[in-house]
Design an enzyme around this catalytic site. Sequence first.
Site, PDB file in Angstrom:
ATOM      1  N   GLN A 120      -2.572   2.833   9.866  1.00 58.66           N
ATOM      2  CA  GLN A 120      -1.250   2.866   9.205  1.00 58.66           C
ATOM      3  C   GLN A 120      -0.536   3.554   9.819  1.00 58.66           C
ATOM      4  OE1 GLN A 120      -4.290   3.227   7.686  1.00 58.66           O
ATOM      5  NE2 GLN A 120      -4.418   2.345   5.341  1.00 58.66           N
ATOM      6  N   ASP A 131      -2.314  10.671  -2.363  1.00 61.09           N
ATOM      7  CA  ASP A 131      -2.272   9.648  -3.294  1.00 61.09           C
ATOM      8  C   ASP A 131      -2.559  10.370  -4.913  1.00 61.09           C
ATOM      9  OD1 ASP A 131      -3.293   8.586  -0.606  1.00 61.09           O
ATOM     10  OD2 ASP A 131      -2.862   6.933  -2.005  1.00 61.09           O
ATOM     11  N   ARG A 137       0.838  -1.129  -0.100  1.00 61.76           N
ATOM     12  CA  ARG A 137      -0.069  -0.059  -0.049  1.00 61.76           C
ATOM     13  C   ARG A 137       1.016   1.171   0.002  1.00 61.76           C
ATOM     14  NH1 ARG A 137       2.136   2.316   3.846  1.00 61.76           N
ATOM     15  NH2 ARG A 137       0.525   3.906   3.711  1.00 61.76           N
ATOM     16  N   GLY A 138       0.141   2.552  -0.024  1.00 60.51           N
ATOM     17  CA  GLY A 138       0.906   3.581  -0.251  1.00 60.51           C
ATOM     18  C   GLY A 138       1.235   4.163  -1.767  1.00 60.51           C
ATOM     19  N   ALA A 139       0.736   5.241  -2.176  1.00 58.74           N
ATOM     20  CA  ALA A 139       0.630   5.473  -3.472  1.00 58.74           C
ATOM     21  C   ALA A 139       2.056   5.309  -4.455  1.00 58.74           C
ATOM     22  CB  ALA A 139       0.333   6.911  -3.693  1.00 58.74           C
ATOM     23  N   ASN A 185      -5.844  12.418  -0.417  1.00 52.59           N
ATOM     24  CA  ASN A 185      -4.907  11.564   0.854  1.00 52.59           C
ATOM     25  C   ASN A 185      -5.936  10.804   1.691  1.00 52.59           C
ATOM     26  OD1 ASN A 185      -2.309  10.820   1.466  1.00 52.59           O
ATOM     27  ND2 ASN A 185      -2.426  11.925   3.407  1.00 52.59           N
ATOM     28  N   LYS A 186      -4.996  10.144   2.491  1.00 53.38           N
ATOM     29  CA  LYS A 186      -5.848   9.342   3.596  1.00 53.38           C
ATOM     30  C   LYS A 186      -7.098   9.675   4.119  1.00 53.38           C
ATOM     31  CE  LYS A 186      -5.513   5.548   4.127  1.00 53.38           C
ATOM     32  NZ  LYS A 186      -6.375   4.846   3.274  1.00 53.38           N
ATOM     33  N   ARG A 205      -7.494  -0.808  -7.030  1.00 55.29           N
ATOM     34  CA  ARG A 205      -7.710   0.364  -6.250  1.00 55.29           C
ATOM     35  C   ARG A 205      -7.788   1.675  -7.104  1.00 55.29           C
ATOM     36  NH1 ARG A 205      -4.238   1.094  -0.851  1.00 55.29           N
ATOM     37  NH2 ARG A 205      -6.211   2.014   0.088  1.00 55.29           N
TER      38      ARG A 205
HETATM   39  O1  MRU Z   1      -4.657   3.156   2.196  1.00 54.29           O
HETATM   40  P1  MRU Z   1      -3.344   3.312   1.901  1.00 54.29           P
HETATM   41  O2  MRU Z   1      -2.621   2.728   3.118  1.00 54.29           O
HETATM   42  O3  MRU Z   1      -2.796   2.941   0.622  1.00 54.29           O
HETATM   43  O4  MRU Z   1      -3.223   5.024   1.962  1.00 54.29           O
HETATM   44  C1  MRU Z   1      -1.820   5.482   1.989  1.00 54.29           C
HETATM   45  C2  MRU Z   1      -2.014   6.841   2.085  1.00 54.29           C
HETATM   46  O5  MRU Z   1      -3.073   7.695   2.029  1.00 54.29           O
HETATM   47  C3  MRU Z   1      -0.516   7.797   2.165  1.00 54.29           C
HETATM   48  O6  MRU Z   1      -0.676   9.013   2.791  1.00 54.29           O
HETATM   49  C4  MRU Z   1      -0.271   8.324   0.573  1.00 54.29           C
HETATM   50  O7  MRU Z   1      -0.386   6.999  -0.320  1.00 54.29           O
HETATM   51  C5  MRU Z   1       0.966   8.802   0.584  1.00 54.29           C
HETATM   52  S1  MRU Z   1       2.257   7.602   0.679  1.00 54.29           S
HETATM   53  C6  MRU Z   1       3.716   8.463   0.165  1.00 54.29           C
END
Ligand code: MRU
Length: 341
Positions: free
Chosen positions: A193, A234, A44-46, A243-244, A87
Site C-alpha cells: 500500500q 484501523d 480499503r483503509g479504515a 494498524n497495518k 474484514r
Molecule cells: O489492509 P488495508 O490496506 O485496509 O490497511 C489499511 C491500514 O492499515 C491503514 O493504515 C489504516 O486503515 C488507516 S487509513 C486512514
Amino acid sequence: MRTIEWCDGIVITIDQTKLPLETITLKITTVDEMAEAIKSLRIRGAPLLGAAAAFGLALTAYHSKANCTSELLAELEDAAKTLKSTRPTAVNLFWAADRILNKARDYSGDIERLKALVIKEAQRIADEDAEANRAIGKNGAELINDGDVILTHCNAGELATVEYGTALGVIRAAWEQGKKIKVIATETRPLLQGARLTAYELKRDGIPVTLITDNMVGYVMHKRLVNKVIVGADRIVQDAVVNKIGTFTVAVLAKEHGVPFYVAASKSTFDLAHTSTDVIIEERKPEEVTHLGAQQVAAHGVGVLNPAFDITPLNYVSAIICESRVYYEKDFAKFKGKILP
Ligand code: MRU
C-alpha cells in the site's frame, strides 16, 4: 477529490488493487459487489471501509423490493451481516453499519422514507469523514515544523478515506501551510500500500516522497534521516493502536531513537469499549507472502503467517491526532473510562 461517491443507486469508487498503473472506476450496485470489493481490497483503509459499509446498506435500501418497513429492516440486517463478515479489524466498518442499522431500527414511518433515511445517513457518514480529515490535518499540522522529514507506513491518505486522508491529511495540511517537509514512505509488504498508493498520492500532489522497503526503517532512524513518524489506525482500543502490519516495528524503532510517533485517526476509529486482546487480527491468504504479484518466490508448500495488522501499545505513541483535538500520553489513561475524553 472524493474517493467514494453515491450516484442514484450506484456507488462509484476506484479499484485500488490496480493503482498506480491503471485508474479503473468501479460502479457498485449491490451489497454483494460491495462485500467483494472490500474483501479483495479494491476498497480499503479504515475510514473508507466505514463509508463503503454505509453505502452498501444504502444500495440495499435503494434497490429493495420490500413491501413494508419490517421486510426492509430484515434486508438491511442481512446486508450488514454480509458487510461485517468481510474484514474483521477496522472498526469503522462495524461502526458505520451499526450507526445506520440503529437509525433504521428506531424508525417508525413509511418504507420510502426509511429508504431515504438510510441513504441520507450513508451520505452523512461520508461527508463527516471528509470534514473530520480536514480537521485532523489542521490539528496535526501544528506538530509539524518546516524542514521535518516524516516517515509514514501503509496508506492513510485520501485513498484510505473519503477525502484528504488522516496521516497524509496532516502531511497535506502542513504542506498547504507552506512548510517545506519531506516524506519517507515504507513500501508496506505484503500488499505494498505504501509503494502503490502513498508514494503515488504524494508524488501526484508534488509533496517530496522517498520510497524505502520496510526493512530499511532501522537504517533511516539510525542515520537520523527521519525526525517524525505519522501513521493512521484501523482501531484504537483502551491500551493500543491497531494498524497495518509493521506499524509496531516502526513504533519500537521510533522510541529507541527518540523520534515522536504520531497516530492520526477520526473518532470513528476509536473502540474504547475494548482492549487489544479483544481485537480480531485479520489473517490473509498465504499467496500474499509466497508471491510477488503473480510470481511465486517461496518454495511450494512452505508454512506462512500473514496477519494484516499488528498492535502497538500506547506507551509507544507520542500523540493521537483527532478531529477535535490532539491526545497526548497523559490523556491515554482516560481511554480506560470507555468514552473519548
Ligand atoms: O489492509 P488495508 O490496506 O485496509 O490497511 C489499511 C491500514 O492499515 C491503514 O493504515 C489504516 O486503515 C488507516 S487509513 C486512514
